[in-house]
Design a protein around this motif. Structure first.
Motif, short mmCIF file in Angstrom:
data_model
loop_
_atom_site.label_atom_id
_atom_site.label_comp_id
_atom_site.label_asym_id
_atom_site.label_seq_id
_atom_site.Cartn_x
_atom_site.Cartn_y
_atom_site.Cartn_z
N TRP A 203 42.23 67.00 108.08
CA TRP A 203 41.14 66.64 107.18
C TRP A 203 40.75 65.17 107.24
O TRP A 203 39.57 64.83 107.07
CB TRP A 203 41.47 67.03 105.74
CG TRP A 203 42.52 66.21 105.06
CD1 TRP A 203 43.85 66.47 104.99
CD2 TRP A 203 42.33 64.98 104.35
NE1 TRP A 203 44.51 65.49 104.28
CE2 TRP A 203 43.60 64.57 103.87
CE3 TRP A 203 41.22 64.19 104.07
CZ2 TRP A 203 43.78 63.39 103.14
CZ3 TRP A 203 41.39 63.02 103.33
CH2 TRP A 203 42.66 62.63 102.87
N ILE A 204 41.70 64.28 107.49
CA ILE A 204 41.37 62.84 107.49
C ILE A 204 40.35 62.52 108.59
O ILE A 204 39.31 61.88 108.34
CB ILE A 204 42.64 61.98 107.67
CG1 ILE A 204 43.57 62.15 106.46
CG2 ILE A 204 42.27 60.51 107.84
CD1 ILE A 204 44.89 61.41 106.58
N LYS A 205 40.62 62.98 109.79
CA LYS A 205 39.71 62.70 110.91
C LYS A 205 38.41 63.48 110.78
O LYS A 205 37.34 62.97 111.13
CB LYS A 205 40.41 63.01 112.23
CG LYS A 205 41.54 62.04 112.56
CD LYS A 205 42.15 62.32 113.92
CE LYS A 205 43.24 61.30 114.25
NZ LYS A 205 43.86 61.55 115.56
N VAL A 206 38.50 64.71 110.28
CA VAL A 206 37.28 65.51 110.10
C VAL A 206 36.39 64.88 109.03
O VAL A 206 35.17 64.81 109.18
CB VAL A 206 37.61 66.97 109.75
CG1 VAL A 206 36.35 67.74 109.38
CG2 VAL A 206 38.30 67.65 110.93
N LEU A 207 36.99 64.41 107.95
CA LEU A 207 36.22 63.75 106.89
C LEU A 207 35.47 62.55 107.45
O LEU A 207 34.29 62.33 107.12
CB LEU A 207 37.15 63.33 105.76
CG LEU A 207 36.49 62.78 104.49
CD1 LEU A 207 37.32 63.13 103.26
CD2 LEU A 207 36.31 61.27 104.55
N GLU A 208 36.12 61.77 108.30
CA GLU A 208 35.46 60.61 108.92
C GLU A 208 34.26 61.05 109.74
O GLU A 208 33.20 60.40 109.72
CB GLU A 208 36.46 59.86 109.79
CG GLU A 208 37.57 59.15 109.00
CD GLU A 208 38.65 58.58 109.91
OE1 GLU A 208 38.57 58.80 111.14
OE2 GLU A 208 39.56 57.91 109.40
N LEU A 209 34.40 62.15 110.48
CA LEU A 209 33.30 62.65 111.31
C LEU A 209 32.14 63.16 110.45
O LEU A 209 30.97 62.93 110.76
CB LEU A 209 33.80 63.77 112.22
CG LEU A 209 34.77 63.34 113.33
CD1 LEU A 209 35.36 64.57 114.02
CD2 LEU A 209 34.05 62.46 114.35
N VAL A 210 32.48 63.84 109.37
CA VAL A 210 31.44 64.36 108.47
C VAL A 210 30.64 63.21 107.85
O VAL A 210 29.41 63.27 107.76
CB VAL A 210 32.08 65.23 107.36
CG1 VAL A 210 31.04 65.61 106.30
CG2 VAL A 210 32.68 66.49 107.96
#
Length: 250
Positions: A203-210
């Protein structure tokens, strides 16, 4: 943990009390403010048609209250852009018999990145042209889910480019690997794809991408509702509200 949601049924009178109630105005096209309130409640019109409510600063607070009261219980989310846009959510009620659903459930078929170009094009054309008559309705496929099975960012990008070129549908990026998701977003930067999916592990990296690409995202919890709730709260804390919830598909 049990989450209780209180749902209060709205009445036309509650809406009416917050309207400007200017006698004989009829700028909204209705004979009275009560008639307008009734149509607002049944989704036959929208707030923006009440010009005094929108244009008079004195009614700004009422407009905000009405916007909140009339907001769907399930948020509308747009996937794709322009002619390829699909809208999901936007449900105002829990029970289907009460009101017609404005946005029917979107249907997607996946295309995996281990296929060669001809097979990809063949599958995309099938999705583009698929139609099925069902009790008076013409059903079609609404989205294409491009799934990474090779775990190769370049192969995934190549597949996405082919799908995006030949498809008439918005795209779902399917991977739990942030590197693969990033590769897909670079290809579809202006296309507003849906990311599938963010989990407790990525979630941390995906949140950054979002946040960077400003796209909707699905949150998955593998059957653990508390994890789902925690992730939703975290994403919302960072200003991300275009969330689709998957309590346990993957």
């Amino acid at each position: 943990m049990i989450v209780m949601v209180k749902i209060t049924k709205l009445s036309p009178l509650e809406i009416y009390k917050l309207l400007p109630r200017r006698s004989g105005c009829r700028l909204c096209g209705e004979d009275s403010c009560m008639a307008f309130a009734i149509k607002l409640l049944s989704l036959q019109t929208n707030l923006e048609k009440c010009k005094p409510l929108i244009e008079d600063p004195g009614f700004r607070e009422n407009y905000e209250k009405l916007s909140k009261l009339l907001k769907p219980l399930v948020k509308e989310i747009e996937i794709g852009v322009g002619d390829r846009k699909v809208v999901i959510g936007g449900k105002h009620v829990v029970h289907r018999h009460e009101l017609m659903l404005r946005n029917p459930t979107a249907i997607a078929i996946d295309v995996s990145d281990d296929l060669d170009k001809d097979k990809i094009i063949e599958k995309v054309e099938f999705i583009n042209n698929f139609k099925y008559e069902y009790v008076g309705y013409e059903l079609k496929l609404d989205l294409i889910a491009v799934r990474s099975v090779t775990n190769d960012p370049e192969r995934f990008k190549s597949t996405l480019k082919i799908v995006n070129e030949y498809s008439k549908r918005p795209i779902i990026i399917c991977s739990i690997d942030p590197e693969i998701i990033h590769a897909g977003l670079e290809v579809l930067d202006k296309e507003r794809p849906l990311i599938y999916t963010a989990t407790m592990k990525n979630w941390i990296k995906v949140l950054e991408l979002v946040r960077r690409f400003k796209v909707p995202v699905t949150i998955s919890s593998l059957g653990k509702i508390n994890d789902l709730i925690s992730l939703v709260k975290t994403f919302r804390k960072y200003g991300i509200s275009d969330l689709c919830l998957d309590p346990g598909t993957i």
